[in-house]
Design an enzyme around this catalytic site. Structure first.
Site, mmCIF file in Angstrom:
data_model
loop_
_atom_site.group_PDB
_atom_site.id
_atom_site.type_symbol
_atom_site.label_atom_id
_atom_site.label_comp_id
_atom_site.label_asym_id
_atom_site.label_seq_id
_atom_site.Cartn_x
_atom_site.Cartn_y
_atom_site.Cartn_z
ATOM 1 N N PHE A 146 -6.775 4.914 6.112
ATOM 2 C CA PHE A 146 -6.182 3.907 6.997
ATOM 3 C C PHE A 146 -7.244 3.143 7.793
ATOM 4 O O PHE A 146 -6.937 2.515 8.799
ATOM 5 C CB PHE A 146 -5.172 4.569 7.933
ATOM 6 C CG PHE A 146 -3.959 5.103 7.200
ATOM 7 C CD1 PHE A 146 -2.927 4.260 6.831
ATOM 8 C CD2 PHE A 146 -3.864 6.438 6.847
ATOM 9 C CE1 PHE A 146 -1.814 4.728 6.141
ATOM 10 C CE2 PHE A 146 -2.761 6.924 6.156
ATOM 11 C CZ PHE A 146 -1.733 6.061 5.803
ATOM 12 N N THR A 155 0.825 -1.217 0.000
ATOM 13 C CA THR A 155 0.000 0.000 0.000
ATOM 14 C C THR A 155 0.861 1.271 0.000
ATOM 15 O O THR A 155 0.502 2.259 -0.635
ATOM 16 C CB THR A 155 -0.905 0.015 1.249
ATOM 17 O OG1 THR A 155 -0.121 -0.420 2.350
ATOM 18 C CG2 THR A 155 -2.097 -0.874 1.078
ATOM 19 N N CYS A 161 -5.285 0.959 10.656
ATOM 20 C CA CYS A 161 -3.924 0.558 10.306
ATOM 21 C C CYS A 161 -2.932 0.806 11.445
ATOM 22 O O CYS A 161 -2.778 1.935 11.901
ATOM 23 C CB CYS A 161 -3.483 1.346 9.081
ATOM 24 S SG CYS A 161 -1.855 0.883 8.523
#
Ligand code: HEM
Length: 507
Positions: free
Chosen positions: A417, A289, A424
């Site tokens: 996120f 990512t 995350c």
């Protein structure tokens, strides 16, 4: 690796959504739905996410799509997503693509079901690995890997060749997570072709995405065999890496934490099987990512020379003469960070996350959901909603992340996120790494876009610009030689400090 699922842990992505949405009929779906097949007309199997964004524009803030026997509800309206962020009524749902990764990542942090004890255990043991102190310790390694990238780009530039942006960003981010987290060197920059780890990882991600669009896994038997080989390779590679570390002294990196650290309250440790799953999780989640985020940002910088010039001025001003900035000098790059945020707004590289009701509830006072019913939050559309971001929401403009502009927007409209307890864990890591690298590249090169290139985006659960190449010009060193100038607006962006790096205001 054999996957054992009990009824309680079987991914509900394989059930039809109407089980949990008593008023599903009120949620629009695309026209021309076909019996048995569902909403398959005009869709491209290779780009399910971008297809969903197209449907979203036509169908509104909540809609559904049916693929064969499965129906999915997508949500992107700001009010609905803000409600889904309420952790007392909703939680992460492990379904669709994420559940398809269970055979490789099992109960690793990303793919664990909420009720699995290994999630809390691993979260508590590993979260300090993303504290400010830990990040400051990774910083010199991040700089060293970035140096390998600029050595490579210098050679390409001198040879008059353009550079392969996604390919090189993937090398950079893989080396960074491997070295900072696991003391491992994949030698990516010494290779002409991707490391077999990358090939196997791309294979499993692509396979996981493909499973979403076939009615029965039996239809992709050959791909399933290849996937089993990929998983076997990943397991072998990780087992070798862990074996080499056992008995050797690490320097307190993530792998040390996984192997040596007991839970501060219960004294429990991660099992060897769980360590294997966490290593794979972090190697994959920790680079794919970020690589996409850097690639999109470089694309936009090459297309917006005025933004690149402003960002470059900031780097020169804040870093002064040094090409090896300290940890705090990265956090001071406020405008570069806005460039990154704006790229992640338009192309959040993990482009969706799923939320499930933890009790019977009514979403935003409008849509009844039974306990266990779930929906997929379509982040790229949430982050392009004209009602929130304005009529020019499709335009790249980093000033949208100017603090005043941020304050003027409602909460929960920028979610690259994810949200809540399962957001995350590597957010600070990714932002620090990407800001550092953008700063170094802006300082060293002028980025020249290929005028014939049109942005096209590849999907393999994550997003990546396809075929993006840039031409480079080395900058004359003069601008970079100025002494750093103190600017009160450039106090470092507060990092996670000693708090858990996942929980923060607005989540
Ligand atoms: C720009 C880069 C990144 C983006 C856009 C991103 C995005 C996300 C998102 C959206 C989630 C939540 C998924 C869900 O709710 O299902 C997530 C979770 C996670 N990410 Fe990232 N991530 C990035 C970088 C990283 C890095 C660098 C690491 C590790 C070093 C990492 C490790 C993880 C892990 C382990 C989880 C699962 C957390 C949990 O459930 O406890 N990510 N990420």
């Amino acid at each position: 690796m054999a996957e054992t699922t009990t009824t309680a842990t079987r991914p509900t992505g394989f059930r039809s959504a109407e089980l949990g949405w008593p008023e599903l009929h009120r949620i629009p779906h695309p026209p021309r739905r076909l019996p048995l097949l569902g909403d398959v007309l005009g869709v491209d199997r290779a780009t399910p996410l971008q297809d969903s964004v197209r449907f979203a524009r036509r169908l509104g803030p909540i809609f559904r799509r049916r693929a064969f026997n499965r129906e999915f509800v997508f949500t992107w309206g700001a009010e609905l997503v803000a409600d889904l962020a309420d952790e007392s009524r909703f939680a992460k749902h492990v379904g669709l693509g994420v559940a398809n990764l269970r055979p490789v990542a099992g109960d690793g942090l990303f793919t664990a079901y909420n009720h699995e004890p290994n999630w809390q255990l691993a979260h508590d043991v590993l979260a300090p690995g993303f504290s400010r102190e830990a990040m400051a310790a990774y910083h010199p390694m991040m700089l060293a890997v970035a140096g390998q990238l600029t050595d490579h780009w210098d050679r390409e530039q001198m040879a008059g060749r353009s550079v392969d942006v996604p390919g090189d960003m993937t090398k950079l981010t893989l080396e960074t997570i491997a070295r900072t987290g696991f003391g491992h060197d994949f030698g990516s920059f010494e290779r002409d072709r991707p490391h077999p780890f990358v090939t196997a990882m791309v294979g499993t991600l692509t396979y996981a995405q493909r499973l979403n669009s076939v009615p029965f896994p039996a239809l992709v038997r050959r791909a399933a065999r290849r996937n089993a080989d990929d998983i076997a390779y990943l397991n072998r590679m990780v087992d070798d890496l862990v074996r080499a570390r056992r008995g050797a002294r690490g320097d307190g990196d993530l792998l040390d934490r996984m192997l040596e650290t007991a839970h501060p309250e219960t004294g429990e440790r991660l099992s060897p099987e769980n360590v294997r799953r966490q290593v794979i999780t972090f190697l994959v989640a920790g680079h794919e990512t970020t690589s996409g985020a850097l690639s999109f940002a470089l694309h936009y910088l090459s297309r917006h020379p005025e933004v690149a010039a402003r960002a470059r001025d900031e780097v020169d001003r804040v870093w002064g003469a040094t090409d090896a900035p300290g940890y705090d000098q990265v956090a001071k790059l406020r405008y570069v960070r806005r460039v990154l945020d704006e790229s992640l707004r338009l192309w959040p590289t993990a482009p969706a996350f799923a939320r499930e009701a933890v009790e019977d509830t009514v979403l935003a006072g409008q849509h009844p959901m039974r306990r266990g019913a779930w929906t997929l939050v379509l982040t790229p559309m949430l982050q392009r909603d004209p009602e929130v971001w304005g009529a020019d929401a499709e335009r790249f403009d980093p000033d949208r992340f100017d603090p005043k502009a941020v304050r003027s927007r409602p909460p929960h409209v920028f979610k690259p996120f994810g949200t809540g307890a399962r957001a995350c864990i590597g957010r600070q890591f990714a932002l620090h790494e990407a800001t550092l690298v953008l700063g170094l590249l802006l300082r060293r090169y002028e980025l020249r876009a290929d005028p014939g290139y049109r942005l096209s985006v590849t999907e393999r659960l994550t997003l990546m610009p396809d075929g993006l190449r840039l031409h480079l010009e080395r900058r004359a060193g003069s601008a970079a030689m100025a002494a750093p100038v103190a600017n009160p607006d450039e106090a470092p962006v507060p990092a996670s400090e000693s708090r858990c790096p996942v929980h923060r205001a607005g989540d």
